[in-house]
Design an enzyme around this catalytic site. Structure first.
Site, PDB file in Angstrom:
ATOM      1  N   GLU B  50     -42.678   7.709  -4.003  1.00 50.40           N
ATOM      2  CA  GLU B  50     -43.086   8.646  -2.957  1.00 50.40           C
ATOM      3  C   GLU B  50     -43.327   7.886  -1.647  1.00 50.40           C
ATOM      4  O   GLU B  50     -42.912   8.321  -0.575  1.00 50.40           O
ATOM      5  CB  GLU B  50     -44.363   9.361  -3.406  1.00 50.40           C
ATOM      6  CG  GLU B  50     -44.960  10.271  -2.356  1.00 50.40           C
ATOM      7  CD  GLU B  50     -46.409  10.647  -2.675  1.00 50.40           C
ATOM      8  OE1 GLU B  50     -46.924  10.296  -3.755  1.00 50.40           O
ATOM      9  OE2 GLU B  50     -47.027  11.287  -1.803  1.00 50.40           O
ATOM     10  N   ASP B  54     -41.108   8.568   1.649  1.00 49.81           N
ATOM     11  CA  ASP B  54     -41.734   9.006   2.899  1.00 49.81           C
ATOM     12  C   ASP B  54     -41.215   8.197   4.089  1.00 49.81           C
ATOM     13  O   ASP B  54     -40.886   8.762   5.139  1.00 49.81           O
ATOM     14  CB  ASP B  54     -43.258   8.865   2.779  1.00 49.81           C
ATOM     15  CG  ASP B  54     -43.975   9.262   4.051  1.00 49.81           C
ATOM     16  OD1 ASP B  54     -44.012  10.464   4.338  1.00 49.81           O
ATOM     17  OD2 ASP B  54     -44.471   8.365   4.753  1.00 49.81           O
ATOM     18  N   ASP B 124     -44.946  15.733  -2.852  1.00 46.97           N
ATOM     19  CA  ASP B 124     -44.873  14.370  -3.390  1.00 46.97           C
ATOM     20  C   ASP B 124     -43.507  14.101  -4.018  1.00 46.97           C
ATOM     21  O   ASP B 124     -42.884  13.065  -3.771  1.00 46.97           O
ATOM     22  CB  ASP B 124     -45.910  14.158  -4.505  1.00 46.97           C
ATOM     23  CG  ASP B 124     -47.340  14.184  -4.009  1.00 46.97           C
ATOM     24  OD1 ASP B 124     -47.539  14.171  -2.778  1.00 46.97           O
ATOM     25  OD2 ASP B 124     -48.245  14.214  -4.861  1.00 46.97           O
ATOM     26  N   GLU B 127     -40.462  13.667  -1.804  1.00 48.18           N
ATOM     27  CA  GLU B 127     -40.406  12.322  -1.246  1.00 48.18           C
ATOM     28  C   GLU B 127     -39.960  11.308  -2.303  1.00 48.18           C
ATOM     29  O   GLU B 127     -39.110  10.449  -2.036  1.00 48.18           O
ATOM     30  CB  GLU B 127     -41.787  11.918  -0.691  1.00 48.18           C
ATOM     31  CG  GLU B 127     -42.214  12.726   0.510  1.00 48.18           C
ATOM     32  CD  GLU B 127     -43.591  12.339   1.025  1.00 48.18           C
ATOM     33  OE1 GLU B 127     -43.728  12.114   2.238  1.00 48.18           O
ATOM     34  OE2 GLU B 127     -44.546  12.264   0.213  1.00 48.18           O
TER      35      GLU B 127
END
Lengths: 237, 237
Positions: B50, B54, B124, B127
């Protein structure tokens, strides 16, 4: 700067960067501070290229950390990333690379100009150059440049990263004022499994630093790091 | 989840994502919340994927903004980026894509579980999936996925972005309490050309939001946006 001088400069900068641009105007923009073009800054200064470069560098740094530290937690990675992707580290890289002489800045237009301004300009321009390479040469060239110029510092920074910022801050604050640092939750956002805490750390009544994270503990550690940075800057004033 | 069921699920998820993984274990990890593997979370949960995803999404979103809005200032781009790269937008995309049924989470291990938890998990996992595609398929595949699934929202969000958050906040606070919001500089970091201000905005004595930027004005606008988000969440409680 005359036109010939300007082109000579760009050629020298290309040699330094080991990159030959298709569009040299983009490279020129990457080294131009908005003080040189207050009227046309949006198109002619490095500000938006810097914004782009920062995001690209961040992604490469995070990928490098992910691959290099397979046993690190997400919290560890966050700390290391924020240490690497920082004004201080980028300034050191930019200065070391020798970017400063190529930066176009109108010093008379700035409120102050000192060693710290040089650092700041070098950090900005390093990011802007990555943005310019990405746009002019494509993502692979930007990746190569970042791998060559920036990623080598990750290992160095990882060795220096402070794993106990709260302990170190406590020592310093005790020594300075005879009091302990105080931590306060300034803000609580989000809900349930998605909370965000903003924690501030105070020396007496003075807010030394803040940190935001999904746990109070982690936010406190980030605030302590922020405070250590504040104190470091004061000390060097 | 039995092994056969697990593989069927992953095949269905691959069909949904339009991506076939070389290493399905990585895809499995991308949909596994740490509540399912508290002992081995570092290696088996999505947390670090994650974190990687991101950063990759951020870089692509920033590049897309840079190319799509050539006349925007760096400040405009920062605002739009932070509106797009947000839990709220990623949750909406993840839910719309239909990720939730594929997420492995041990609800009994969570303090609370509600619609907001579902949103949070979808954000979450969206990502984490980008991180997994990047590692398993390479940067071009991750770029294609982000371009297909995430970048289309940028134009939508740009139309909704509030250009006058301070005005809007003032209206709401006046209506709620009959007082005006108060802005205070909580912290001043950096020096000279490299200042950073942390501004807080208060409704009476309650800190509603904070913002950090290189000018007090911009930090105030960010604080107002943060406050509007706080009030939005309170309202939906």
């Amino acid at each position: 700067m005359g036109d010939t001088e300007s082109i000579d400069n760009l050629l020298a900068l290309e040699a330094l960067l080991q990159v030959t641009f298709h569009d040299r105007a983009l490279l020129l923009r990457a080294v131009t501070h908005h003080s040189c073009c207050t009227e046309t800054a949006v198109r002619d200064s490095y500000d938006t290229l810097e914004f782009l470069g920062d995001a690209i560098i961040s992604a490469h740094v995070v990928e490098h950390i992910y691959r290099s530290f397979p046993n690190a937690t997400e919290g560890d990675m966050t700390v290391l990333k924020s240490e690497v992707v920082s004004r201080r580290v980028f300034a050191a890289i930019g200065q070391h690379l020798g970017l400063f002489p190529f930066i176009r800045v109108d010093v008379a237009n700035l409120r102050t100009f000192n060693e710290r301004s040089r650092d700041s300009l070098c950090a900005d321009v390093l990011e802007a150059i990555v943005g310019a390479i990405h746009i002019d040469q494509g993502p692979d060239a930007a990746r190569d440049f970042v791998a060559r110029v920036i990623l080598p510092v990750v290992a160095q920074v990882s060795l220096q990263t402070d794993t106990n910022p709260k302990g170190r801050l406590q020592k310093i604050v005790l020594q300075r004022t005879g009091t302990l640092p105080r931590y306060r939750v300034l803000e609580q956002g989000g809900r349930n499994n998605d909370r965000v805490f903003l924690v501030g750390v105070y020396e007496k009544d003075f807010l030394l630093g803040t940190g935001r994270a999904s746990s109070i503990k982690e936010a406190g550690r980030i605030a302590a790091r922020d405070a250590l940075e504040t104190l470091r800057q004061k000390h060097s004033e």
